[in-house]
Design a protein around this motif. Structure first.
Motif, mmCIF file in Angstrom:
data_model
loop_
_atom_site.group_PDB
_atom_site.id
_atom_site.type_symbol
_atom_site.label_atom_id
_atom_site.label_comp_id
_atom_site.label_asym_id
_atom_site.label_seq_id
_atom_site.Cartn_x
_atom_site.Cartn_y
_atom_site.Cartn_z
ATOM 1 N N ASN A 1 24.525 -47.312 137.316
ATOM 2 C CA ASN A 1 23.348 -46.702 136.702
ATOM 3 C C ASN A 1 22.977 -45.385 137.381
ATOM 4 O OD1 ASN A 1 21.197 -46.550 134.933
ATOM 5 N ND2 ASN A 1 19.807 -47.679 136.263
ATOM 6 N N THR A 2 23.970 -44.652 137.831
ATOM 7 C CA THR A 2 23.720 -43.358 138.463
ATOM 8 C C THR A 2 23.271 -42.340 137.419
ATOM 9 O OG1 THR A 2 25.360 -43.778 140.190
ATOM 10 C CG2 THR A 2 24.783 -41.478 139.779
ATOM 11 N N LYS A 3 22.218 -41.614 137.724
ATOM 12 C CA LYS A 3 21.712 -40.587 136.824
ATOM 13 C C LYS A 3 22.435 -39.266 137.091
ATOM 14 C CE LYS A 3 18.880 -43.655 135.334
ATOM 15 N NZ LYS A 3 19.279 -44.406 134.127
ATOM 16 N N LEU A 4 22.710 -38.522 136.032
ATOM 17 C CA LEU A 4 23.475 -37.279 136.128
ATOM 18 C C LEU A 4 22.584 -36.079 135.828
ATOM 19 C CD1 LEU A 4 26.712 -38.440 134.234
ATOM 20 C CD2 LEU A 4 26.141 -38.682 136.667
ATOM 21 N N VAL A 5 22.471 -35.182 136.806
ATOM 22 C CA VAL A 5 21.548 -34.051 136.693
ATOM 23 C C VAL A 5 22.276 -32.735 136.991
ATOM 24 C CG1 VAL A 5 19.385 -33.043 137.535
ATOM 25 C CG2 VAL A 5 19.633 -35.541 137.401
ATOM 26 N N PRO A 6 22.630 -31.977 135.957
ATOM 27 C CA PRO A 6 23.255 -30.674 136.181
ATOM 28 C C PRO A 6 22.248 -29.660 136.734
ATOM 29 C CG PRO A 6 23.651 -31.489 133.941
ATOM 30 C CD PRO A 6 22.556 -32.325 134.529
ATOM 31 N N ILE A 7 22.783 -28.719 137.512
ATOM 32 C CA ILE A 7 21.984 -27.596 138.014
ATOM 33 C C ILE A 7 22.394 -26.367 137.221
ATOM 34 C CG2 ILE A 7 21.391 -26.191 140.024
ATOM 35 C CD1 ILE A 7 22.283 -28.607 141.762
ATOM 36 N N VAL A 8 21.443 -25.746 136.540
ATOM 37 C CA VAL A 8 21.741 -24.596 135.677
ATOM 38 C C VAL A 8 20.836 -23.420 136.047
ATOM 39 C CG1 VAL A 8 22.549 -26.020 133.745
ATOM 40 C CG2 VAL A 8 20.123 -25.378 133.889
ATOM 41 N N SER A 9 21.192 -22.250 135.531
ATOM 42 C CA SER A 9 20.371 -21.067 135.793
ATOM 43 C C SER A 9 19.919 -20.385 134.507
ATOM 44 C CB SER A 9 21.140 -20.068 136.668
ATOM 45 O OG SER A 9 22.393 -19.762 136.090
ATOM 46 N N SER A 10 20.093 -21.085 133.358
ATOM 47 C CA SER A 10 19.629 -20.502 132.097
ATOM 48 C C SER A 10 19.461 -21.578 131.036
ATOM 49 C CB SER A 10 20.636 -19.460 131.591
ATOM 50 O OG SER A 10 21.837 -20.088 131.162
ATOM 51 N N ALA A 11 18.659 -21.259 130.015
ATOM 52 C CA ALA A 11 18.479 -22.159 128.875
ATOM 53 C C ALA A 11 19.785 -22.279 128.089
ATOM 54 C CB ALA A 11 17.366 -21.634 127.969
ATOM 55 N N ARG A 12 20.536 -21.191 128.052
ATOM 56 C CA ARG A 12 21.821 -21.195 127.341
ATOM 57 C C ARG A 12 22.764 -22.230 127.954
ATOM 58 N NH1 ARG A 12 26.551 -18.490 128.170
ATOM 59 N NH2 ARG A 12 27.863 -18.102 126.346
ATOM 60 N N ALA A 13 22.835 -22.263 129.276
ATOM 61 C CA ALA A 13 23.704 -23.223 129.961
ATOM 62 C C ALA A 13 23.238 -24.657 129.707
ATOM 63 C CB ALA A 13 23.733 -22.937 131.458
#
Length: 368
Positions: free
Chosen positions: A138-150
Motif C-alpha cells: 500500500n505504498t503511496k506514489l508521489v511524483p515531484i514536478v515543476s509545472s502543471a504541464r508535467a
C-alpha cells in the motif's frame, strides 16, 4: 487553530509537513523517524544510500538495496506508534531506480517521492513488487514536478497505462535546494515562482480527481521557511508543504555537525547556483571546493556510476563523492546543497522544537 493533517488515500500524517529527502546521507533513518514521531512525513533519501556498505564500490546495486532495507527497518523501529508517516525519495535519474523502488515497496515504506526526471513507469514497479512477493503493498506514489504541464502529463500517462493516478504531487519551485528542475534563466522568472505554480497544478489535477473520484493533494516545496509561509501556500490551494533546509540544522539530521554548521554560518551572499555534472543547475553554499571546481583544479575518478545523466568523461568533478564528503563534514572536498533561505538558519534545534515553532508561527499567521 492547528496545522492541518495530510491525507494520502487511506494514510494520514497528523501534520501536513513533509521533510524533504536530502542526499547524499543528509536524511536517513534518524531524521526521518524524528519527523514521523512529531506527526509529519519523514523522508529517507535513496541517493548513494549504500555509501557505508563495505562492498559499495564492487557491488553498488546489492549495497544500495541492502542499505534501503536497513534504513527503513531502523526508521520503523524508532517511530513505532507515531502519528506520522515514513517516505523514501528515489530519483528517477538513479541508475538502479526500478530495483530501488521495488525494494522500498517490499519493505512497506508508506510513501515514495520521485523526481529528477519524469517517473512515467513508477506504478509498474509497485505492481511488479506486489507480483514478485505475492503480496499487496500500500505504498503511496508521489511524483515531484515543476509545472502543471508535467503533472497533467503524468496523470494522463499513468491513467492510460496503469489505471492509476498519483496519490499526491510535490510541486517544487526554483527556490529549493539541490538540483532544480528549471533552466538557469527560469530561476528568477516570476512565471516560475512557487506562488504561480501551486494554483496551476491544483487546477490541472482537478479534472483527473473528478474522473476517478479521488483526491490528489498538491504539496508546495522550495523556499518555504516559516509557519506563515505554510499558511500562504495552503491558502493558495496546497494541501501541505515540503521543507528541506529547515531540517538540516537539527540534532537528529544524519549529517556531520560540520555540515550543519555550514548552514548556521552561511550568509545570503554565500548561496550560489552551480552547474551540476548531472546536467541540471543546483543551489549550494559557496565554499573553497566550488571555487576549485570553477578553476578546473579538481581531479577525480568515477567509481559509483550512480546517476544515468552524468557523463564522467566530461564532468569537472564527481557529484556523489562531493556530496558524500560534505555529509561527513569534509567540506574542503565537497559542498552543501541548500535552499534559498539557508542563510536564515542560525541555531541547532531538535525536530520537536522545530515543529513546535512552525506550529506557533502558523497559529499566529492564522490569527493575524
Amino acid at each position: 487553530m492547528s496545522l492541518p493533517s495530510l491525507q494520502l488515500g487511506d494514510k494520514t500524517a497528523k501534520y501536513a509537513i513533509i521533510q524533504g529527502g536530502m542526499g547524499v546521507g543528509i536524511s536517513l533513518h534518524n531524521l526521518a523517524a524524528a519527523v514521523a514521531n512529531e506527526g509529519g512525513i519523514g523522508v529517507i533519501a535513496a541517493a548513494m544510500i549504500g555509501m557505508r556498505e563495505p562492498d559499495v564500490a564492487q557491488n553498488p546495486l546489492e549495497a544500495n538495496l541492502r542499505a534501503i532495507r536497513k534504513e527503513i527497518a531502523k526508521a520503523k523501529e524508532l517511530s513505532i506508534g507515531s502519528n506520522g508517516l515514513l517516505g523514501m525519495n528515489i530519483m528517477v535519474a538513479l541508475t538502479n531506480f526500478a530495483e530501488m523502488v521495488k525494494t522500498a515497496v517490499s519493505e512497506k515504506i508508506d510513501v515514495i517521492f520521485s523526481g529528477a526526471g519524469m517517473p512515467l513507469e513508477l506504478p509498474k514497479y509497485l505492481f511488479e513488487a506486489c507480483e514478485e512477493r505475492k503480496e499487496t503493498f500500500n505504498t503511496k506514489l508521489v511524483p515531484i514536478v515543476s509545472s502543471a504541464r508535467a503533472a497533467s502529463l503524468l496523470c494522463r500517462k499513468w491513467l492510460s497505462k496503469f489505471d492509476y493516478l498519483p496519490d499526491a504531487f510535490v510541486v517544487e519551485g526554483p527556490k529549493a535546494g539541490g538540483h532544480l528542475g528549471f533552466k538557469l534563466e527560469e530561476l528568477d522568472s516570476k512565471d516560475h515562482e512557487l506562488e504561480e505554480l501551486v494554483p496551476q497544478v491544483v487546477e490541472a489535477v482537478k479534472a483527473f480527481e473528478d474522473k476517478k473520484g479521488c483526491a490528489i493533494p498538491v504539496i508546495a516545496a522550495g523556499g518555504i521557511y516559516t509557519g506563515a509561509d505554510i499558511k500562504k501556500f495552503l491558502d493558495l490551494g496546497a494541501s501541505g508543504v515540503q521543507m528541506g533546509t529547515r531540517f538540516v540544522a537539527t540534532h537528529e539530521c544524519d549529517a556531520d555537525i560540520r555540515f550543519k554548521e555550514a548552514f548556521i554560518n552561511a550568509k545570503a551572499e554565500d548561496l550560489t547556483i552551480i552547474k551540476s555534472p548531472v546536467g541540471m543547475p543546483g543551489r549550494a553554499i559557496r565554499n573553497s571546493f566550488i571555487e576549485a571546481v570553477e578553476k578546473g583544479q579538481v581531479k577525480f575518478k568515477c567509481i559509483f556510476q550512480c546517476v544515468t545523466t552524468c557523463d564522467p568523461k566530461n564532468s569537472p568533478y564527481c557529484i556523489a563523492s562531493a556530496l558524500l564528503n560534505a555529509m561527513k563534514g569534509n567540506l574542503d572536498k565537497g559542498f552543501a546543497f541548500s535552499g534559498v533561505n539557508a542563510y536564515r538558519v542560525d541555531t541547532l534545534l531538535s525536530v520537536k522544537e522545530l515543529i513546535a515553532s512552525l506550529q506557533a508561527e502558523y497559529d499566529a499567521a492564522v490569527k493575524a
